[in-house]
Design an enzyme around this catalytic site. Structure first.
Site, PDB file in Angstrom:
ATOM      1  N   ARG A  83       1.184  -1.049  -0.108  1.00  0.00           N
ATOM      2  CA  ARG A  83      -0.091   0.077   0.145  1.00  0.00           C
ATOM      3  C   ARG A  83       0.659   0.952   0.080  1.00  0.00           C
ATOM      4  O   ARG A  83       1.918   1.695   0.325  1.00  0.00           O
ATOM      5  CB  ARG A  83      -0.603  -0.151   0.790  1.00  0.00           C
ATOM      6  N   HIS A 127      -2.692  10.927   0.264  1.00  0.00           N
ATOM      7  CA  HIS A 127      -2.205  10.842   2.152  1.00  0.00           C
ATOM      8  C   HIS A 127      -0.913  12.641   2.489  1.00  0.00           C
ATOM      9  O   HIS A 127      -0.282  12.174   2.429  1.00  0.00           O
ATOM     10  CB  HIS A 127      -1.416  10.006   2.168  1.00  0.00           C
ATOM     11  N   GLU A 173      -6.915   8.712   6.233  1.00  0.00           N
ATOM     12  CA  GLU A 173      -7.234   9.449   7.924  1.00  0.00           C
ATOM     13  C   GLU A 173      -8.261  10.687   7.649  1.00  0.00           C
ATOM     14  O   GLU A 173      -7.811  11.859   7.429  1.00  0.00           O
ATOM     15  CB  GLU A 173      -5.944   9.237   8.616  1.00  0.00           C
ATOM     16  N   ASN A 301      -6.803   2.222   9.800  1.00  0.00           N
ATOM     17  CA  ASN A 301      -6.068   2.011   9.959  1.00  0.00           C
ATOM     18  C   ASN A 301      -6.179   2.488  11.630  1.00  0.00           C
ATOM     19  O   ASN A 301      -6.612   2.541  12.256  1.00  0.00           O
ATOM     20  CB  ASN A 301      -5.060   3.715  10.147  1.00  0.00           C
ATOM     21  N   TYR A 303      -3.994   2.236  15.439  1.00  0.00           N
ATOM     22  CA  TYR A 303      -2.550   1.754  16.328  1.00  0.00           C
ATOM     23  C   TYR A 303      -3.148   1.837  17.593  1.00  0.00           C
ATOM     24  O   TYR A 303      -2.165   1.038  18.862  1.00  0.00           O
ATOM     25  CB  TYR A 303      -1.704   3.049  16.231  1.00  0.00           C
ATOM     26  N   GLU A 362      -3.236  -0.098   7.617  1.00  0.00           N
ATOM     27  CA  GLU A 362      -2.363   0.258   9.052  1.00  0.00           C
ATOM     28  C   GLU A 362      -2.723  -0.323   9.729  1.00  0.00           C
ATOM     29  O   GLU A 362      -3.221  -0.414  10.305  1.00  0.00           O
ATOM     30  CB  GLU A 362      -1.756   2.011   9.217  1.00  0.00           C
TER      31      GLU A 362
END
Ligand code: GBH
Length: 456
Positions: A83, A127, A173, A301, A303, A362
């Site tokens: 990606r 992005h 995002e 994504n 985290y 991600e």
């Protein structure tokens, strides 16, 4: 490599897509080459005081010139997917109007190189590197013009690449570049807008996603698949009982109301509009229809967790939990450990919206990596991080959550936005003086996971 182990309690579904992820501004460099236009990130990074270590990504890790070497590094890890993001200002230096074929050529070369090495390209169309001209001429995401320009760009790129690329992500995002870029001003373009204007920015960004989906349907080869890659609020019930899980479901829908909930339901929730009051975004029913244009998959994504418990006796029925002071973190101060996010996010997407195809677009962490005397990089904590998160992801797939792939952030150490080069997220270490690449121990770990299709 050894053959994949037979099914065991830690295996992933057959055909699971293992990849790595990057983004254009963070790795490419070559900011003035082959007709690339200026982006809001060039401008922001060159503004004194904005980046922690005073750096910028003019050179970054020089991927623009070293992409062949980088593809070989992906191949050596055994990844089957990559990606990356396409830099809008390389394709349309001013955001719209005159196209720059040399900019597209780079992505043609990259896609061909990936395919020749058995790696499937999964490009993102945005992005965060908005063409600076759109910022100056229209006020960037404050203007509907930017959403329209994005759709045109998306249609153009996918028309050119969809003979070889099957899946595209729209915007990376939205939550992050809207809120951090226009509310706290920590990221480009660095604004602190009042609520009404901020809500309009958010609306234009999700509208850009929807209009891009429509443009892709119109221009790209039939069967091209598309979806967002969103930094969702990854809500987790801190105690896994029905009562708290129920509260988490409500929280998941409401917290993501300005983003994924709108994309999947074609409306803003009552609570979202009520909370915004007079500052609510201006929109039409046509906008909402576009925003909810049917997508093929959802990318998330993941985290850090957002912990919730039920608060059944008072609306809205859920309560956010603060982190204990001693809650473990990775190098980034915002990055608290919460492996269960990789279980709950897919489960909740499936439960609430019946999402049928999910990618973890991600997941990863920054650690304080150094080259040891023997030339190796022993990132033991990254391995611990990945193993604990992947264990929870495997728990989700083994219970039937439709997760089709996982992209490790990141392939290489790179320009970590406001943190500059001070936070290393790569599976591959980069010496920022020589730009030499050294696979870390975690790259060996990841190679074994991929070869066995199983947590190891
Ligand atoms: C992703 O954002 C990005 O997509 C990627 O480009 C980036 O390199 C990677 O993660 C690692 O950070 O400084 O307190 O304002 C992850 C979500 C949201 C995490 C914004 C950092 C800023 C926190 N990011 N957040 S703060």
């Amino acid at each position: 490599p050894e053959p994949a182990a037979a099914n065991n309690a830690r295996s992933f579904p057959k055909g699971f897509v293992w990849g790595t992820a990057t983004s254009a501004y963070q790795i490419e460099g070559a900011v003035k080459e082959d007709g690339r236009g200026v982006s809001i990130w060039d401008r922001f990074a060159h503004t004194p005081g904005k980046i922690f270590d005073g750096t910028n990504a003019d050179v970054a890790v020089d991927h623009y010139h070293r992409y062949k070497e980088d593809v070989q590094l992906m191949k050596a890890m055994g990844t089957k997917a990559y990606r990356f993001s396409i830099a809008w200002p390389r394709i349309f230096p001013e955001g719209k109007g005159k196209v720059n074929p040399k900019g597209l050529d780079f992505y043609n070369r990259l896609v061909d190189e990936l395919l020749a090495n058995g790696i499937e390209p999964f490009p993102s169309l945005y992005h965060w590197d908005l063409p600076q001209t759109l910022q100056e001429r229209y006020g960037g995401w404050e203007s509907r013009e930017t959403a329209l320009a994005f759709a045109d760009y998306a249609g153009y790129v996918t028309e050119k690449l969809s003979d070889r690329v099957q899946r595209f992500f729209t915007l990376n995002e939205i939550r992050t570049f809207v809120d951090r870029g226009h509310e706290s001003g920590i990221l480009a373009p660095g604004f602190k807008l009042p609520p009404a204007r901020l809500n309009q920015v958010r609306h234009h960004a999700i509208l850009a996603h929807g209009l891009a989906v429509q443009a892709i349907r119109a221009k790209a080869r039939r069967g091209t698949k598309v979806g967002p890659a969103e930094n969702i609020f990854a809500v987790v019930p801190i105690i896994e009982t029905p009562e708290h899980i129920k509260a988490t479901e409500i929280a998941m829908r409401e917290l993501n109301a300005g983003y994924l909930t709108a994309m999947l339901e074609g409306r803003y929730t009552d609570a979202y509009l009520k909370a915004a009051g007079a500052d609510a975004p201006k929109f039409t029913s046509e906008d909402l229809k576009a925003i909810a244009s049917p997508i093929n998959f959802v990318g998330i994504n993941i985290y850090t967790p957002d912990y919730y418990i039920s608060a059944s006796n008072k609306p809205p029925g859920y309560q956010s939990l603060p982190f204990n002071k001693s809650h473990p973190r990775m190098v980034s101060s915002w990055h608290r450990l919460g492996p269960e996010t990789l279980y709950w996010a897919p489960r909740l997407l499936q439960k609430l919206w019946n999402v049928k195809e999910i990618y973890i677009t991600e997941n990863g962490c920054a650690t304080s990596d150094e080259v040891a005397k023997d030339g190796q990089v022993y990132d033991s904590d990254r391995i611990m991080f990945l193993r604990s998160y992947l264990t929870q992801l495997q728990r989700a797939t083994s219970e039937g959550a439709p997760v089709r792939g996982y992209f490790l952030w990141s392939l290489l150490d790179n320009f970590e936005w406001v943190a500059g080069y001070a936070q290393r997220f790569g599976a591959i270490y980069v010496d920022y003086t020589t730009l030499k690449r050294t696979p870390k121990l975690s790259a060996s770990f990841y190679r074994e996971v991929i070869a066995r299709n199983s947590v190891v």
